[in-house]
Design a protein around this motif. Structure first.
Motif, PDB file in Angstrom:
ATOM      1  N   TYR A 162       0.845  -1.189   0.000  1.00 48.47           N
ATOM      2  CA  TYR A 162       0.000   0.000   0.000  1.00 48.47           C
ATOM      3  C   TYR A 162       0.886   1.247   0.000  1.00 48.47           C
ATOM      4  CZ  TYR A 162      -4.631  -2.061   0.572  1.00 48.47           C
ATOM      5  OH  TYR A 162      -5.818  -2.708   0.350  1.00 48.47           O
TER       6      TYR A 162
ATOM      7  N   CYS B 101      -1.742  -0.804  11.909  1.00 48.94           N
ATOM      8  CA  CYS B 101      -0.956  -1.702  11.066  1.00 48.94           C
ATOM      9  C   CYS B 101      -0.408  -2.875  11.882  1.00 48.94           C
ATOM     10  CB  CYS B 101       0.205  -0.943  10.419  1.00 48.94           C
ATOM     11  SG  CYS B 101       1.197  -2.006   9.348  1.00 48.94           S
ATOM     12  N   PRO B 102      -0.747  -4.106  11.518  1.00 49.32           N
ATOM     13  CA  PRO B 102      -0.339  -5.287  12.294  1.00 49.32           C
ATOM     14  C   PRO B 102       1.158  -5.585  12.223  1.00 49.32           C
ATOM     15  CG  PRO B 102      -1.398  -5.982  10.272  1.00 49.32           C
ATOM     16  CD  PRO B 102      -1.574  -4.472  10.359  1.00 49.32           C
ATOM     17  N   VAL B 103       1.826  -4.978  11.270  1.00 51.84           N
ATOM     18  CA  VAL B 103       3.259  -5.259  11.128  1.00 51.84           C
ATOM     19  C   VAL B 103       4.108  -3.992  11.307  1.00 51.84           C
ATOM     20  CG1 VAL B 103       2.971  -7.318   9.695  1.00 51.84           C
ATOM     21  CG2 VAL B 103       3.041  -5.067   8.605  1.00 51.84           C
TER      22      VAL B 103
ATOM     23  N   ALA C  38       4.305  -1.145   9.787  1.00 49.72           N
ATOM     24  CA  ALA C  38       4.963  -0.679   8.563  1.00 49.72           C
ATOM     25  C   ALA C  38       4.812   0.822   8.348  1.00 49.72           C
ATOM     26  CB  ALA C  38       4.388  -1.429   7.365  1.00 49.72           C
ATOM     27  N   ILE C  39       3.973   1.472   9.166  1.00 49.30           N
ATOM     28  CA  ILE C  39       3.656   2.887   8.947  1.00 49.30           C
ATOM     29  C   ILE C  39       4.375   3.782   9.944  1.00 49.30           C
ATOM     30  CG2 ILE C  39       1.796   4.576   8.743  1.00 49.30           C
ATOM     31  CD1 ILE C  39      -0.136   2.227   8.262  1.00 49.30           C
TER      32      ILE C  39
ATOM     33  N   ILE D 196       4.561   4.289   4.268  1.00 49.50           N
ATOM     34  CA  ILE D 196       4.509   2.840   4.461  1.00 49.50           C
ATOM     35  C   ILE D 196       5.789   2.206   3.938  1.00 49.50           C
ATOM     36  CG2 ILE D 196       3.351   0.712   3.722  1.00 49.50           C
ATOM     37  CD1 ILE D 196       0.745   2.387   3.538  1.00 49.50           C
TER      38      ILE D 196
ATOM     39  N   CYS E 267       4.967  -4.052   4.540  1.00 46.13           N
ATOM     40  CA  CYS E 267       3.518  -4.105   4.320  1.00 46.13           C
ATOM     41  C   CYS E 267       3.069  -5.457   3.772  1.00 46.13           C
ATOM     42  CB  CYS E 267       3.124  -3.003   3.326  1.00 46.13           C
ATOM     43  SG  CYS E 267       1.386  -3.016   2.854  1.00 46.13           S
ATOM     44  N   ILE E 268       2.008  -6.013   4.412  1.00 45.40           N
ATOM     45  CA  ILE E 268       1.455  -7.296   3.965  1.00 45.40           C
ATOM     46  C   ILE E 268       0.121  -7.106   3.234  1.00 45.40           C
ATOM     47  CG2 ILE E 268       2.640  -8.661   5.727  1.00 45.40           C
ATOM     48  CD1 ILE E 268      -0.006  -8.657   7.340  1.00 45.40           C
ATOM     49  N   GLU E 269      -0.189  -5.858   2.886  1.00 41.29           N
ATOM     50  CA  GLU E 269      -1.377  -5.545   2.077  1.00 41.29           C
ATOM     51  C   GLU E 269      -2.686  -5.966   2.726  1.00 41.29           C
ATOM     52  OE1 GLU E 269      -0.675  -6.703  -2.138  1.00 41.29           O
ATOM     53  OE2 GLU E 269       1.283  -7.318  -1.363  1.00 41.29           O
ATOM     54  N   CYS E 270      -2.798  -5.756   4.041  1.00 37.25           N
ATOM     55  CA  CYS E 270      -4.028  -6.173   4.729  1.00 37.25           C
ATOM     56  C   CYS E 270      -5.168  -5.175   4.538  1.00 37.25           C
ATOM     57  CB  CYS E 270      -3.752  -6.362   6.211  1.00 37.25           C
ATOM     58  SG  CYS E 270      -3.469  -4.808   7.099  1.00 37.25           S
ATOM     59  N   GLY E 271      -4.826  -3.911   4.258  1.00 38.35           N
ATOM     60  CA  GLY E 271      -5.853  -2.909   4.028  1.00 38.35           C
ATOM     61  C   GLY E 271      -6.368  -2.205   5.271  1.00 38.35           C
ATOM     62  N   ALA E 272      -5.852  -2.553   6.441  1.00 43.98           N
ATOM     63  CA  ALA E 272      -6.334  -1.953   7.695  1.00 43.98           C
ATOM     64  C   ALA E 272      -6.152  -0.438   7.703  1.00 43.98           C
ATOM     65  CB  ALA E 272      -5.611  -2.574   8.885  1.00 43.98           C
ATOM     66  N   CYS E 273      -5.046   0.035   7.178  1.00 37.36           N
ATOM     67  CA  CYS E 273      -4.787   1.481   7.161  1.00 37.36           C
ATOM     68  C   CYS E 273      -5.822   2.211   6.321  1.00 37.36           C
ATOM     69  CB  CYS E 273      -3.377   1.767   6.648  1.00 37.36           C
ATOM     70  SG  CYS E 273      -2.953   0.973   5.082  1.00 37.36           S
TER      71      CYS E 273
HETATM   72 FE1  SF4 Z   1       0.070  -1.999   7.369  1.00 42.63          FE
HETATM   73 FE2  SF4 Z   1      -1.896  -3.375   6.241  1.00 42.63          FE
HETATM   74 FE3  SF4 Z   1      -1.606  -0.788   5.646  1.00 42.63          FE
HETATM   75 FE4  SF4 Z   1       0.177  -2.544   4.760  1.00 42.63          FE
HETATM   76  S1  SF4 Z   1      -2.002  -2.435   4.178  1.00 42.63           S
HETATM   77  S2  SF4 Z   1       0.633  -0.578   5.721  1.00 42.63           S
HETATM   78  S3  SF4 Z   1       0.237  -4.038   6.436  1.00 42.63           S
HETATM   79  S4  SF4 Z   1      -2.143  -1.648   7.673  1.00 42.63           S
END
Ligand code: SF4
Ligand code: SF4
Length: 56
Positions: free
Chosen positions: A3, A19-21, A23-24, A33, A38-44
């Motif tokens: 992302y 962000c679970p990892v 990355a931000i 990011i 980033c694992i592309e979870c979309g939470a952000c």
């Molecule tokens: Fe973090 Fe998920 Fe956003 Fe990537 S998409 S920056 S892993 S919250």
């Protein structure tokens, strides 16, 4: 693709803690990011008030 946060970011900081990892982080004029983390979870994208994070 990781992302990417656009220039629309208003630096509210809401995404950083979601962000679970972790990355931000805060950049000079917007949050950024780490593409390698980033694992592309979309939470952000889900918490951003201005839809600044987008799938690259
Ligand atoms: Fe973090 Fe998920 Fe956003 Fe990537 S998409 S920056 S892993 S919250
Ligand atoms: Fe920027 Fe959106 Fe993150 Fe707030 S939630 S710091 S506006 S990308």
């Amino acid at each position: 693709m990781a992302y990417v946060i656009s220039d629309d970011c208003i630096m509210c900081g809401a995404c950083e803690g979601e962000c679970p990892v972790s990355a931000i982080s805060a950049g000079d004029s917007k949050y950024v990011i780490d593409a390698d983390t980033c694992i592309e979870c979309g939470a952000c994208a889900g918490v951003c008030p201005v839809s600044a994070p987008n799938a690259g």
